[in-house]
Design a protein around this motif. Sequence first.
Motif, PDB file in Angstrom:
ATOM      1  N   CYS A   1       7.602  76.274  41.126  1.00  0.00           N
ATOM      2  CA  CYS A   1       8.303  76.006  39.866  1.00  0.00           C
ATOM      3  C   CYS A   1       7.464  76.372  38.648  1.00  0.00           C
ATOM      4  N   LEU A   2       6.168  76.520  38.832  1.00  0.00           N
ATOM      5  CA  LEU A   2       5.282  76.997  37.772  1.00  0.00           C
ATOM      6  C   LEU A   2       4.985  78.484  37.929  1.00  0.00           C
ATOM      7  N   ALA A   3       4.584  78.886  39.137  1.00  0.00           N
ATOM      8  CA  ALA A   3       4.048  80.230  39.348  1.00  0.00           C
ATOM      9  C   ALA A   3       5.117  81.309  39.272  1.00  0.00           C
ATOM     10  N   LEU A   4       6.332  81.048  39.755  1.00  0.00           N
ATOM     11  CA  LEU A   4       7.374  82.076  39.709  1.00  0.00           C
ATOM     12  C   LEU A   4       7.752  82.409  38.268  1.00  0.00           C
ATOM     13  N   ILE A   5       7.745  81.403  37.411  1.00  0.00           N
ATOM     14  CA  ILE A   5       8.010  81.636  35.991  1.00  0.00           C
ATOM     15  C   ILE A   5       6.829  82.359  35.354  1.00  0.00           C
ATOM     16  N   ASP A   6       5.628  81.906  35.671  1.00  0.00           N
ATOM     17  CA  ASP A   6       4.416  82.543  35.154  1.00  0.00           C
ATOM     18  C   ASP A   6       4.324  83.998  35.598  1.00  0.00           C
TER      19      ASP A   6
ATOM     20  N   PRO B   1      -3.701  84.840  31.273  1.00  0.00           N
ATOM     21  CA  PRO B   1      -3.006  83.815  30.480  1.00  0.00           C
ATOM     22  C   PRO B   1      -1.642  84.327  30.019  1.00  0.00           C
ATOM     23  N   ASN B   2      -0.629  83.459  30.102  1.00  0.00           N
ATOM     24  CA  ASN B   2       0.743  83.903  29.839  1.00  0.00           C
ATOM     25  C   ASN B   2       1.546  82.761  29.221  1.00  0.00           C
ATOM     26  N   PRO B   3       1.329  82.479  27.926  1.00  0.00           N
ATOM     27  CA  PRO B   3       1.967  81.323  27.301  1.00  0.00           C
ATOM     28  C   PRO B   3       3.354  81.582  26.720  1.00  0.00           C
ATOM     29  N   THR B   4       3.964  82.739  27.029  1.00  0.00           N
ATOM     30  CA  THR B   4       5.290  83.049  26.483  1.00  0.00           C
ATOM     31  C   THR B   4       6.252  83.417  27.604  1.00  0.00           C
ATOM     32  N   PHE B   5       7.536  83.303  27.323  1.00  0.00           N
ATOM     33  CA  PHE B   5       8.572  83.719  28.271  1.00  0.00           C
ATOM     34  C   PHE B   5       9.661  84.439  27.483  1.00  0.00           C
ATOM     35  N   ASP B   6       9.881  85.703  27.840  1.00  0.00           N
ATOM     36  CA  ASP B   6      10.859  86.512  27.119  1.00  0.00           C
ATOM     37  C   ASP B   6      12.123  86.777  27.924  1.00  0.00           C
ATOM     38  N   GLY B   7      12.193  86.259  29.143  1.00  0.00           N
ATOM     39  CA  GLY B   7      13.375  86.479  29.968  1.00  0.00           C
ATOM     40  C   GLY B   7      13.284  87.793  30.736  1.00  0.00           C
ATOM     41  N   PRO B   8      14.333  88.151  31.474  1.00  0.00           N
ATOM     42  CA  PRO B   8      15.562  87.365  31.647  1.00  0.00           C
ATOM     43  C   PRO B   8      15.351  86.191  32.587  1.00  0.00           C
TER      44      PRO B   8
ATOM     45  N   GLN C   1       6.519  86.202  36.072  1.00  0.00           N
ATOM     46  CA  GLN C   1       7.425  87.165  35.444  1.00  0.00           C
ATOM     47  C   GLN C   1       6.739  87.938  34.326  1.00  0.00           C
ATOM     48  N   GLY C   2       5.669  87.393  33.772  1.00  0.00           N
ATOM     49  CA  GLY C   2       4.949  88.090  32.719  1.00  0.00           C
ATOM     50  C   GLY C   2       3.611  88.633  33.162  1.00  0.00           C
ATOM     51  N   GLN C   3       3.403  88.762  34.486  1.00  0.00           N
ATOM     52  CA  GLN C   3       2.123  89.211  35.014  1.00  0.00           C
ATOM     53  C   GLN C   3       2.243  90.610  35.622  1.00  0.00           C
ATOM     54  N   SER C   4       1.128  91.307  35.683  1.00  0.00           N
ATOM     55  CA  SER C   4       1.108  92.609  36.352  1.00  0.00           C
ATOM     56  C   SER C   4       1.116  92.443  37.865  1.00  0.00           C
TER      57      SER C   4
END
Length: 212
Positions: free
Chosen positions: A64-69, A101-108, A71-74
């Motif tokens: 629930c943390l890592a899958l969202i994190d 570090p990835n403190p933002t979420f732009d979607g989708p 999305q903004g990783q290489s």
Amino acid sequence: MLRRSLLATLWVAFVVYAFGFAPPDQVDTGELILHLSTGQWDEINPAIVALFNLMGIWPMAYACLALIDGQGQSVPAWPFVAGSFGLGAFLLLPYLVLRQPNPTFDGPKSRMIALADSRWLGLSLLVASVVLMGYAAYAGDWADFIAQWQTSRFIHVMSLDFCLLWLLVPSLLGDDMARRGFKNNLVFGLVSAVPLVGLTAYLTFRPALDEA
């Protein structure tokens, strides 16, 4: 760079200790794992039953943390999350080393991300965690557990894996809170300090992700 070095050192130390210095395997370990996996718990210490099942909740909570994190990783998070269901921190730590570090979420906000962001999933994990910990505290034979921890590699390493997953919560928690505009040092400290129940409670009550 320091964060990565520390996490990499921790991963190497855990691997070396687990396979080089932990107590030896016992002849009945395979049978024990089979019984735990198939619900044949009648003759097994409830503390061990609870720990085994809690080790199934940890990967879901981290997902629930890592899958969202991720999305903004290489580097994608899902292979490490999937592997952590069987190998716990052994597979999760390499992702924590590789991520940025990835403190933002732009979607989708895909279906998978929506599920990871679901309060109902968080609530299910919270209830299961409280029930299992209560069961262990009430019915567990802790003298027997300590004896098995000292003599069985499976019990020993599984216990250390639980503690390590607890220790690693802050490595993803801060960015998850930042993505939601949720800055609260007290909450961060409490979630990090209370093993598993703290994280699952956070997953239940955290603000929803905003795609915008």
